[in-house]
Structures are given as structure tokens and as C-alpha cells.
Design a protein around this motif. Structure first.
Motif, mmCIF file in Angstrom:
data_model
loop_
_atom_site.group_PDB
_atom_site.id
_atom_site.type_symbol
_atom_site.label_atom_id
_atom_site.label_comp_id
_atom_site.label_asym_id
_atom_site.label_seq_id
_atom_site.Cartn_x
_atom_site.Cartn_y
_atom_site.Cartn_z
ATOM 1 N N ASP A 199 26.928 -88.631 18.308
ATOM 2 C CA ASP A 199 26.518 -88.676 16.904
ATOM 3 C C ASP A 199 25.118 -89.278 16.772
ATOM 4 O O ASP A 199 24.254 -88.746 16.063
ATOM 5 N N ARG A 200 24.895 -90.395 17.447
ATOM 6 C CA ARG A 200 23.595 -91.063 17.354
ATOM 7 C C ARG A 200 22.492 -90.198 17.953
ATOM 8 O O ARG A 200 21.375 -90.131 17.427
ATOM 9 N N LEU A 203 21.391 -87.504 15.506
ATOM 10 C CA LEU A 203 20.444 -87.984 14.495
ATOM 11 C C LEU A 203 19.022 -88.018 15.050
ATOM 12 O O LEU A 203 18.058 -87.655 14.366
ATOM 13 N N LEU A 251 27.236 -93.846 10.584
ATOM 14 C CA LEU A 251 26.072 -92.962 10.621
ATOM 15 C C LEU A 251 25.340 -92.838 9.285
ATOM 16 O O LEU A 251 24.143 -92.572 9.265
#
Length: 477
Positions: A199-200, A203, A251
Motif C-alpha cells: 500500500d505504501r 502511494l 493510508l
């Protein structure tokens, strides 16, 4: 479009199949695939075979989505392959360091390109992070824990049986179950960590490519809504993926700090997404459902596209051709409209009418490999000796781009046989059988081909490669 109809979903096969992807065997193989899914994979969904969709338009769209993401992640040079899986659930996963699978449901259920790009960015995080490689280490550690628990538990059970002690036997069962549970929790904890890492990373890639992270959060929100009731009573440590609401909380703040948070997809990209979305639905869903989504009152291009596909799928080729011709008048240089026109005639049993539009599609497409194979099929199907030379040329060119196409090799075998080139026909048949995993039959045809080919020629060497091939499962013995 074609797809391999190996899964249990009641989806209609559209034409002869391209190469099938076999089901991974064994629980370990299933775990190694499923753990990297964007959304949790239910146990009931892990059994059926993967069914591969091949469509030049959809594949080109996915390549255009992923190209900047792969560059931002530093993996563009490894040229990862994006594979469409004929499954209407919203899911994507990586199966090895070079292959990413995307369910057709990801496109069908996404309203914007950005939502799909968010999913692809997440999966790219797994590829770039080497998560699949590290998973094998985690699996090995979990297996050691499970093995030790099994040894201890089985020993106690055996001792209890020998002494007649129910307490000892019961303790053994508890040790066995507890040890296996600890191993499973260890593995799932690792998987949850990697999901958050992906997820990171997503981004980061989205910011580097000047794209909004809004679509990623939208897909996570949709996942959270689906988990609303099931997750309320679930043990979060027994899930391989973090509960979606927890992922969103971690997030959202960072995502909203992106300078591209409010950036929209271009109208051109949105239109391409809408067209592919309509196409996938029209090919894979029941016609009544497609017509409900795209009624005759809807005069948009995506709706016309979907209705044209439904018309020819339901045995109305002339009605389909009328709609396709109307689409072509609006975009005469759209290779996918010409491809659809040719495919509709081909599958209506009229290959000669399919030749001209397929020639046009090949001349316009950026990556015409699949179209060349379809054109070769139409040329062979016309049953005209004067067209066999062109058929062979198109099939050979198509197979350079699509070297795993069983259909291409089968059509090439027919073309060579009709020209009297028996050895080349046998070689093409052998290669088709290799694609099907029929290795012994492939070797038989390769041996027959080689006996009639000049030693050292490219065709002779291809036959020799087939004869020398040893399947992995045989090498391991």
C-alpha cells in the motif's frame, strides 16, 4: 477476444482456445499465489482453474496503465507480464516475480481508470518489494514450526495410545492443533505486513507518476464495505490481509497530502476504460445482464460496442455488423472495431468475409500479434490455396509476438499440410501439443518432423529442442 474456459464459471467460449494456464497443485502453491491478492481470496475461490482472457485492446490498456508505474518502481526492464483472468470478482495477485494477474472484475467494477491503476500500483509494490521471494522464506519458517508441532503432537498421541492415557493423547492433539495454529498465525502476520508495505509503495509510485491516490482508497473503501459484517466477528490476526478499514486509516492521511489528490483521469483515458469495460462485460456476462447495463436507449459508444458483441454472440451477425459499421464510421482508424468486425464474421462461419477487416486491424494495431493469428485462421478457413502463403506468413509473424498460442500453431499445421509440407505440419503440431502439456505426443510428432527435415536448419533445431525437453515434474524425480 478469447479466453480459456477452464474455470467453473458458466462463461461461453468464444473461439478456439489460446494456451491454458494450469492450476497450481498442492496447498503450498495455492498459498504462494493467493497471499499477494489485492483483496482476500476466499477458500472457495482457490480451487477452480484460472481462465485466461486474451484481448489485444484490454491488454494494451493495462500495459499503458502499468508502464509509468513500472518505471517509477524500477522494474520496467524486467518487463512483467499482465495477465487477465476471467473472474468477475474484484481481485488481482502476483504469482511469481514476473507475472501479475488481474481479474476482469477489476475493470468491470471500476468506474475510473484511476481505480484500476491504484490496484496495479499496489501489486507492483509486491513485485518491486520481492515479496514473493520472501514469502518462500516465511513459508519455510512456518513449515518448520508446523513440522515441530506435528512431531511433538503425534508423539504424544502415539504415547497416549500405547499407555491407554486419554489425557496424554488429548494433550498431543492440543499440541498438534496449537502448533499448526501458531505456524499459520506466523505466516499470516508476515502477509499482513507485506500488504501494508505494498500500500505504501503504491502511494509512492502514484506520486512519482503524478497520479491521484484517490482510486486506491476508493477500492479499499469498497473492500471495507464488503467486510462490514464478516470482519466484525473475525479475528484480525487470522486474516492474511489487514481489515480494509484499518488499511484506510493508515493510508488516508498520507494519501490526501498528495499534490495530485484531486487530479482526474484524462477524458481520452476514461473513454478507453469505458470501452474495455463494456467489451469485457459483453463477452463474459449473460446477454440479458449486458443489455440491462447498456439498453438501447443508451447511444454512447461503449453501449453500442457492448450491444454489437451481444448481437453476434446471440447468433445475429448481420445486426452486429450494422452496429460495428456505425462504430467504424465514427473512428475509421480504430483497430479494435475492425478486429471485432472480422471476429464476428469468423465466428459466424464466414471466414472469407473476415479477411479484409482483420487485415485492416493488423495494419492499425500497435501490438497485432493476436490479430495476426486470427487473420491467419480466417485465411486458412477460407480454404483457398491461393491464400495459404499469406496465412503462413501472418501466423508466423503472430507467433513471434504470441509464442504460446496453441491456436496459432494448430492453424499453421493445417496451412503447411494443405501445401504438402508434411514435416513443417508435424513440427507445428508438435509445438501446439507442447502448449497443451501433451509432451509425449509432442515428441512423437517432433521426431517424425525431424526425420524429414534437413539437419541443422532452424526447423530441425526446433524439433530437436522439443525432443530434448524434460518436463519439470520429471526432472525433479
Amino acid at each position: 477476444m478469447t479466453y480459456d474456459d477452464d474455470c467453473n464459471a458458466p462463461r461461453r467460449p468464444l473461439q478456439p482456445r489460446h494456451g491454458a494456464l494450469r492450476r497450481a497443485s498442492g496447498a503450498l502453491a495455492v498459498a504462494a499465489v493467493a497471499h499477494l491478492a489485492f483483496a482476500p481470496v476466499p477458500a472457495s475461490a482457490q480451487g477452480p482453474n484460472i481462465s485466461i482472457v486474451r484481448d489485444a485492446e484490454a491488454e494494451q490498456l493495462l500495459r499503458d496503465y502499468t508502464a509509468p508505474i513500472f518505471r517509477a518502481a524500477g522494474i520496467a526492464s524486467s518487463n512483467p507480464e499482465i495477465i487477465l483472468n476471467n473472474d468477475d470478482s474484484f481481485n488481482a495477485f502476483v504469482a511469481d516475480p514476473r507475472r501479475m494477474f488481474v481479474n476482469t472484475g477489476v475493470i468491470e467494477r471500476s468506474k475510473t481508470p484511476n481505480e484500476v491503476i491504484g490496484v496495479l500500483a499496489h501489486e507492483t509494490g509486491h513485485l518491486a518489494g520481492g515479496h514473493l521471494v520472501r514469502l518462500r522464506d516465511a513459508l519455510a519458517r512456518a513449515q518448520v514450526m508446523a513440522a515441530l508441532a506435528t512431531i511433538a503432537g503425534v508423539g504424544a498421541i502415539a504415547a497416549g495410545a500405547a499407555t491407554g492415557s486419554h489425557a496424554t493423547g488429548g494433550a498431543g492433539m492440543a499440541a498438534l492443533g496449537g502448533g499448526m495454529g501458531a505456524a499459520q498465525r506466523s505466516l499470516l502476520s508476515y502477509q499482513r505486513t507485506e500488504e501494508l508495505s505494498a500500500d505504501r509503495a503504491a502511494l509512492t509510485y502514484l506520486e512519482r507518476t503524478h497520479q491521484s491516490p484517490r482510486g486506491l482508497l476508493t477500492t479499499l473503501q469498497n473492500s471495507a464495505d464488503q467486510q462490514l459484517f464478516s470482519a466484525r466477528y473475525a479475528d484480525p490476526y487470522a486474516l492474511s490481509h489487514p481489515v480494509a478499514r484499518d488499511r484506510i486509516a493508515q493510508l488516508e492521511q498520507k494519501a490526501k497530502q498528495s499534490p495530485y489528490w484531486d487530479k482526474k483521469d484524462s477524458p481520452q483515458l476514461q473513454h478507453r476504460h469505458d470501452m474495455v469495460r463494456a467489451k469485457l462485460m459483453a463477452f463474459t456476462e449473460h446477454p440479458s445482464r449486458v443489455l440491462k447495463a447498456y439498453p438501447t436507449s443508451d447511444n454512447s459508444q461503449p453501449a453500442q460496442y457492448a450491444r454489437a458483441i451481444v448481437a453476434y454472440r446471440t447468433g445475429k451477425p448481420r445486426a452486429a455488423q450494422q452496429v460495428i459499421d456505425a462504430l467504424i464510421r465514427t473512428e475509421p482508424n480504430n483497430p479494435y472495431f475492425w478486429e471485432l468486425k472480422g471476429q464476428a464474421w469468423l465466428e459466424a462461419g464466414r471466414p472469407r468475409e473476415a479477411i479484409a477487416p482483420l487485415r485492416k486491424s493488423v495494419s492499425l494495431a500497435p501490438a497485432p500479434g493476436l490479430m495476426r493469428i486470427m487473420l491467419g485462421q480466417a485465411l486458412v478457413g477460407a480454404n483457398d490455396p491461393a491464400l495459404l502463403g499469406e496465412a503462413i506468413r501472418e501466423l508466423e509473424l503472430g507467433l513471434r509476438e504470441e509464442p504460446h498460442s496453441e491456436l496459432g500453431y494448430r492453424q499453421l499445421a493445417i496451412a503447411h499440410a494443405r501445401r504438402g509440407d508434411t514435416a513443417l505440419a508435424d513440427l507445428a503440431t508438435a509445438r501446439a501439443m507442447m502448449m497443451r502439456g501433451q509432451f509425449q505426443e509432442a515428441k512423437r510428432y517432433a521426431n517424425r518432423a525431424q526425420a524429414n527435415l534437413k539437419r541443422g536448419t532452424p526447423a530441425w533445431l526446433q524439433a530437436d529442442d522439443i525432443l530434448a525437453y524434460s518436463p519439470p515434474n520429471l526432472r525433479a524425480r
